[in-house]
Every structure is written in structure tokens, then in C-alpha cells.
Design a protein around this motif. Sequence first.
Motif, PDB file in Angstrom:
ATOM      1  N   ALA A 128       0.861  -1.175   0.000  1.00  0.00           N
ATOM      2  CA  ALA A 128       0.000   0.000   0.000  1.00  0.00           C
ATOM      3  C   ALA A 128       0.905   1.235   0.000  1.00  0.00           C
ATOM      4  N   ALA A 129       0.309   2.433  -0.089  1.00  0.00           N
ATOM      5  CA  ALA A 129       1.103   3.641  -0.288  1.00  0.00           C
ATOM      6  C   ALA A 129       1.904   4.004   0.966  1.00  0.00           C
ATOM      7  N   GLY A 130       3.174   4.356   0.754  1.00  0.00           N
ATOM      8  CA  GLY A 130       4.020   4.850   1.832  1.00  0.00           C
ATOM      9  C   GLY A 130       4.502   3.791   2.795  1.00  0.00           C
ATOM     10  N   PRO A 131       5.140   2.700   2.327  1.00  0.00           N
ATOM     11  CA  PRO A 131       5.614   1.682   3.269  1.00  0.00           C
ATOM     12  C   PRO A 131       6.713   2.214   4.185  1.00  0.00           C
ATOM     13  N   GLU A 132       6.526   2.029   5.473  1.00  0.00           N
ATOM     14  CA  GLU A 132       7.495   2.491   6.484  1.00  0.00           C
ATOM     15  C   GLU A 132       8.107   1.317   7.234  1.00  0.00           C
ATOM     16  N   GLY A 133       7.289   0.590   7.969  1.00  0.00           N
ATOM     17  CA  GLY A 133       7.807  -0.498   8.791  1.00  0.00           C
ATOM     18  C   GLY A 133       7.898  -1.797   8.015  1.00  0.00           C
ATOM     19  N   VAL A 134       8.920  -2.609   8.310  1.00  0.00           N
ATOM     20  CA  VAL A 134       9.047  -3.944   7.715  1.00  0.00           C
ATOM     21  C   VAL A 134       9.638  -4.879   8.768  1.00  0.00           C
ATOM     22  N   VAL A 135       8.979  -6.013   8.941  1.00  0.00           N
ATOM     23  CA  VAL A 135       9.402  -7.010   9.924  1.00  0.00           C
ATOM     24  C   VAL A 135       9.333  -8.381   9.263  1.00  0.00           C
ATOM     25  N   ALA A 136      10.381  -9.172   9.396  1.00  0.00           N
ATOM     26  CA  ALA A 136      10.393 -10.536   8.878  1.00  0.00           C
ATOM     27  C   ALA A 136      10.050 -11.507  10.002  1.00  0.00           C
ATOM     28  N   VAL A 137       9.259 -12.523   9.674  1.00  0.00           N
ATOM     29  CA  VAL A 137       8.870 -13.557  10.639  1.00  0.00           C
ATOM     30  C   VAL A 137       9.247 -14.905  10.031  1.00  0.00           C
TER      31      VAL A 137
END
Length: 485
Positions: A163-172
Motif C-alpha cells: 500500500a502507499a508509503g511503506p514504512e515499517g518492515v518485519v520478517a517472521v
Amino acid sequence: MVSIQENNHFAIVSLRDRKVVRHFDAGAVTVSGVDTRDDDQIVLDGTITAKREPDGVAWLSDELFASANEGDYEGGSRGWSIFDRNGRVVWDAGNTLEHIAVEHGLYPDKRSDAKGIEPENVAFARFNGVPYVFVNSERGNFTAVYDVSNPRSPKFRQLLLTAAGPEGVVAVPSRGLVIVSSETDDPDNNLRGAVGIYGIGHGLFPSIVSKDLIPWGTLSSLSAVPGKPSQLVASTDAAYVPTRILTIDTSSAPATIFKQLTVTKDGKPVGYDAEGLVARTGGGYWIASEGSAGTPNLLVRLDSAGAVRQEIPLPADIAAAVTTNGYEGVAESGGYVWVAIQRSLKTDPQTINRIGRYNPRTGEWSWLGYPVDTAPLGWSGLSELVAVDGNTFAVIERDNQRGPQASIKKIYEFDVPATWTGFPTVKKRLVKDLLPILKSDHGWVQDKVEGLAVAGNGQTYAVTDNDAIDDATGETLFLRLGRLL
């Protein structure tokens, strides 16, 4: 590891000892082959020298870490980097991440004079034993996936559309998932803050890319190429100047944009809002250029070199009644040129749109009414017109909603009478509801399905217009619909 973005600095903090054990600057980098001008063109001929000004950071091992170089007050380096724990650069993306964005139709030209795609954040994890780095592009609206088995030579693997404006990213990794949070929340444009959950592997994206770094976006039309069964052409709309006609090879997967033709007038590149395009059997093209305030709707005839040979305005009474949602499709059949007007005229019932027939031999116009569905929200109108045979045409009918509010994304067909007088209304037949396909990847549903074509191989294709990633997520979907029409 702590990034101190506006100070162009990193610090390693010992949590056990509660102190900074090492700190160093992030350095600067010179990057060539990038777009540095906000000018409605994507031209990769610029050079920047910028401090990295790091945003997100992630450890890859006890000795290496990755950083997304978003930039801030003094610009951005438009990439991401891998450092060792002493601050030495092990690898830097240079211009490669922006080039990947261009190839996928996800480069935001309006950010060219600022920070480009703005790499925002990074995450690291191992999936099935393979180490990956995930890099968010805040302005390109994607997460890039890299295999860092050799951290001195990362390998790009895929893009995850966000979606627009990705900020956070976490891998599981225990679940085989990557989770991305996107911050843009703009209800007026049907863009909402969202969380995307992804698996790693092949998905529906990309469905179309370019080769040789041909810049592209806003595919607002499609047409078969006479004599080339597996080829299509598409036009770029007013988001880019000058207008270009892009040739698409559908025999590859993903489909490939491999050639571009610039439209010219009096020997100079020219821009139209080319919402409709048809390649002519005898060579050349017709463009349907949508009007706006102060700009008329025009039917434009081009020769095979893309040079303008004729501009045909609407009849005065129609031109006076058309709204800013004018031409959206053009077709050629039976010696006539046919056009679709996106929304009702000011003088017509609001549930009836117009299909126009132009006789190039006499200059005469005739009109048919087309009944549009009533949209639960917003409006519904026409986005494309395709000649199926001598008297049968297909259209795309869509609402102006996206995301969970999208409701009408359909292909209809109708027959035209052999002769008529006045302003009769055609009867339409549903051919295909595209909404289930648009929802099938569980991402943000696109609103602008704007291109439709039946190639010489009998296959039907549709494509979405990504609005040049301006108040839009930027995803382009190239749909293979089989033998549909």
C-alpha cells in the motif's frame, strides 16, 4: 545499531553496558544514471553526490549490517548499503534500486528533484536457510527482496507491492512471512494506512516490465498490432510529456515493453492526454486525447512514425456539453473511427454515456447511448472501446473507487445497428467481471482498468493505469484473460 539520520551517522550501543561502544559517519556516495528533474519525464541522465543519511538498519551478522539510505535535508543517495561493524562500506546499491523501480513502472518522477524512491527501512531474516534483506521504498510503494548469501554481491529477487508509503518492515521467518506497514492515509483519494502480509516466492507481480530501462507508467490504453499476433501497443497519458507509444511483447512472462515511439507534431515532441489508442491496419495510429480545462478533446491521426497528421475536434454542441471526463477509448471498424466518452454529457441522462462514430470521408458524427451501471459510491463510466467485429464492440466499465470500496470493474459488449437516426441506446451484455481477478492477490485493488485489446493471437488482455504513482499505489496489472472476445 542506531542510525542518526540527519547527522549522517551510526552508533553501536551495548545494551548490557548501557553505553555507546563505537560510532562513525555513514559517508557519501556519487550516483550517476538517475533522474534528477521533476519534469514529467523519466530520464536517467543525472548525477547526484549525497550523504547517505540512513534511516532503517538491520544486523546481518555479528560483523555486518544493512542500512536504507532515505536521506533528508541534504538529499538522499537513493539506495541501500551494507557496512561492516567498523563503518567500512561492503556494498552499495548505487543506482540499481531506482533502475529496478523504472523497469517495473514504479518510479515516482515527481520525487526526482528530491530523494527519488526514498529507501525507508530494512529487515533481515533467513528463509529456508537463505539470508534475505527486505528494503522498503516509501515513494515507489514496494519492498525489494535481496538474497545476501554473498553480502558483497547481493542478488535482487523480487518486488513485493505494498500500500502507499511503506514504512515499517518485519520478517517472521518461523512463519515464512514478511510484514509491511504503510503510513499513507488519504481518504479523499481512497488510500488508507494498511498492513500487508507476504510470503516469499512467485506471485502475480510483476505482470509487465520493460527492457533496456525504457521508462513507463500510466498505461491508459491497449491495442492489437496488425500483423504481429503476440504484440500490443499502449500509450502514456498526460502524466508524462511527450506522449509515447509503447510496444509490448505478450509472448514473454512477464510481458515486456521493448520499444517506444515518441509522438511529434511539426517535427517536435508533443504531449496529449492519450486515453485511447488504436493501431491502424494500413499503418499509423488514432489517439483519443481527453480534454481538460482549456484543452479540447481531440481525435488525433498519426502516421507510422508517430507524427501528427490530423487533429479532429468534437462537434461544437458535444464539446460544449462534455465534462472533464471526456475521451477514454478509440477503435476503427468498417471505415469509421469510434470513440467512447467516459462520463455522461451535461445535457444527457446521468446513466447514459456516449459512443461516437466519426466518418473520416465526410467529417460527419453519429452517436449512440450506452447505459452504465449505477455505482454504490462515486461514479461509473467507460474506460476503453474495442472493435470485436464489424458491428460488435467491447468496453471497460468501471467505477472510480479502489481498495475495499471498488465495486464495478467489468467488460461488456454491445452490438451497433446497421443504420440509425437520432440517439438510440444500445443493449449491453456482460462478458467478464474483473473484480475477482483484481482482488486475487489480496493487495490493494486498483481502480483504473483502462486498457483492453484482442491481440492477433486471439487472446484478450487488459491493463491498469498506475497514475504515475501520484496519489496512487502505483501497481500496474497486465491481465491475461484468454480467448474472451
